[in-house]
Design a protein around this motif. Structure first.
Motif: not given
Length: 448
Positions: A106-112, A127-141, A425-431
């Motif tokens: 569950d990417p919304s509750e997982t760090r990658l 491109n990789c960062d965009q896929m991780v946050f925008e396509e898969f939606g990981f909480a942290s990365y 980095v969290t999804k919130q920080e990326y956005e």
């Protein structure tokens, strides 16, 4: 009057579960870390394959394939970098996000935690960062350089350094020279306090893929046409090839001689020749390496000349192919590649650095990657580096128990370390801050 500065947004609590991916060109090493619990990593083929009957196999489905002759592979990683996200997305979804995924996530509750190669292009990183946050939606990365993750190992334990019982390993290791020889290439990375020294990183464009292709070419010229059988040739390479400690001597023992000459070493195999029984995917699913039998080889030649139908197995006799193929790691110029071998690249890397770091790096050399599993690889590498290094420097070269999953295990140790919270980095920080800010944060690493 200047407007009041907005208070920094509260950083959410870090996810309790971390997915570690060592996304290699040949295989993906994947597993979870939850608290102090570390899963056993799965080694997943990083490919989409199609067999001769046009059936498609995605990643781990490849183990269901029963006939590997003429299998075609589509690989999302080229020269070490992910260049085909369409294929990589299909593989990740099959392995982690589908309803029947072997490792559901569950990417919304997982760090990658994703390992990347050294000196990747900024456009590929973004491109990789965009896929991780925008396509898969990981909480942290966190996207980190793969070789540097090996600093989070007990390096002195791998090198078998004598020490007092109960000594706690320092993580990350203070100093380390990491040689990663994988499917696409071989890299030399000096690491200080867990951080790679970028100006000294060196890359050799010889990896498992090139070695397999070279062996395919040799076999197609000398035996059967194997150009569509790279999977079988790769298995043959892994089972039969070795790194020679006496290259000229082995070459002499496998030399056929001049025309009409019957050299005893050649006829008897010289202790080097091996027979490789090819799989037929009916009675044998894998090839078999066995001792060279001169009598059987003579009989096989007669059958090939006249009564081919009487033979129940296809046998290749491997002679100098066994050691001339891995030799490319040490002498790429043998096939016209204008690059130095691994030992020379190590010295090139050291010459960029202060001489004061040389003793620490040369005495803490760790080799990882599939090519390091060749018999004789570690011994030959140590022998060549000793010849090139200053006499006052002590050279130690070691290989972890499992060099294929070593980078993944280093990432698992990092996931349990306090550093991971400041690195990720969290999804919130990326956005909020954008892709450029994320790239800068990953580039500065522990210094940020």
């Amino acid at each position: 009057m200047a407007p009041a500065r907005k208070s920094k947004a509260h950083r959410p609590a870090p996810p309790s579960r971390t997915l570690i991916l060592d996304n290699g060109a040949y295989t993906i090493k994947a597993g979870y870390v939850s608290g102090d619990a570390v899963d056993e990593p799965r080694v997943i083929p990083n490919c989409i394959a199609r067999d001769r009957n046009k059936k498609i196999y995605v990643a781990s489905e490849l183990e269901k394939c029963t006939d590997f002759s003429e299998v075609a592979f589509r690989r999302p990683v080229e020269k070490g970098f992910i260049v085909n996200w369409e294929a990589e997305k299909d593989i990740w979804e099959h392995e982690f996000f589908d309803d029947k995924a072997p490792q559901p996530c569950d990417p919304s509750e997982t760090r990658l935690l994703l390992a990347e190669p050294s000196n990747s292009l900024p456009v590929l990183q973004t491109n990789c960062d965009q896929m991780v946050f925008e396509e898969f939606g990981f909480a942290s990365y966190y996207r980190g350089i793969g070789p540097s993750l090996n600093a989070y190992h007990d390096v002195q334990g791998i090198l078998r350094t004598p020490r007092d019982p109960g000594t706690v390993a320092q993580l990350p290791a203070e100093i380390l020279l990491l040689i990663d020889t994988g499917y696409s290439h071989t890299t030399i990375t000096p690491i200080l306090q867990g951080r790679p020294i970028h100006p000294a990183i060196r890359r050799l464009d010889v990896g498992g893929k090139l070695l397999t292709n070279y062996l395919t070419r040799l076999l197609s010229l000398r035996h059967y046409d194997m150009r569509n059988e790279t999977y079988i040739v790769n298995e043959m390479k892994e089972a039969a090839c070795y790194v020679s400690l006496d290259f000229k001597g082995d070459l002499e023992r496998t030399w056929k001689g001049t025309r009409g000459e019957r050299r005893e070493d050649y006829l008897n195999g010289g202790g080097v020749a091996r027979d490789y029984v090819l799989p037929d995917f009916h009675t044998r699913m894998k090839g078999i390496v066995r001792e060279f039998d001169p009598v059987q080889a003579s009989r096989a030649r007669k059958l090939a000349a006249g009564r081919a139908g009487e033979s129940s197995e296809d046998v290749l006799t491997l002679r100098n192919e066994r050691f001339t193929v891995p030799e490319l790691l040490f002498h790429p110029s043998d096939i016209g590649i204008r690059q130095p071998g691994i030992a020379d690249l190590v010295m090139q890397s050291l010459r960029v650095l202060p001489v004061g770091l040389w003793p620490g790096l040369l005495s803490n050399i760790i080799v990882v990657g599939g090519n390091s599993l060749f018999d004789g690889f570690v011994e030959r590498l140590q022998k060549e580096i000793v010849q090139l290094a200053p006499d006052e420097c002590f050279v130690r070269v070691a290989r972890p128990v499992d060099p294929i999953t070593s980078t993944w295990l280093g990432g698992a140790n990092l996931a349990k370390h306090e550093h991971i919270n400041s690195l990720s980095v969290t999804k919130q920080e990326y956005e909020e801050f954008g892709a450029a800010w994320v790239s800068r944060k990953f580039a500065t690493g522990l210094e940020s």
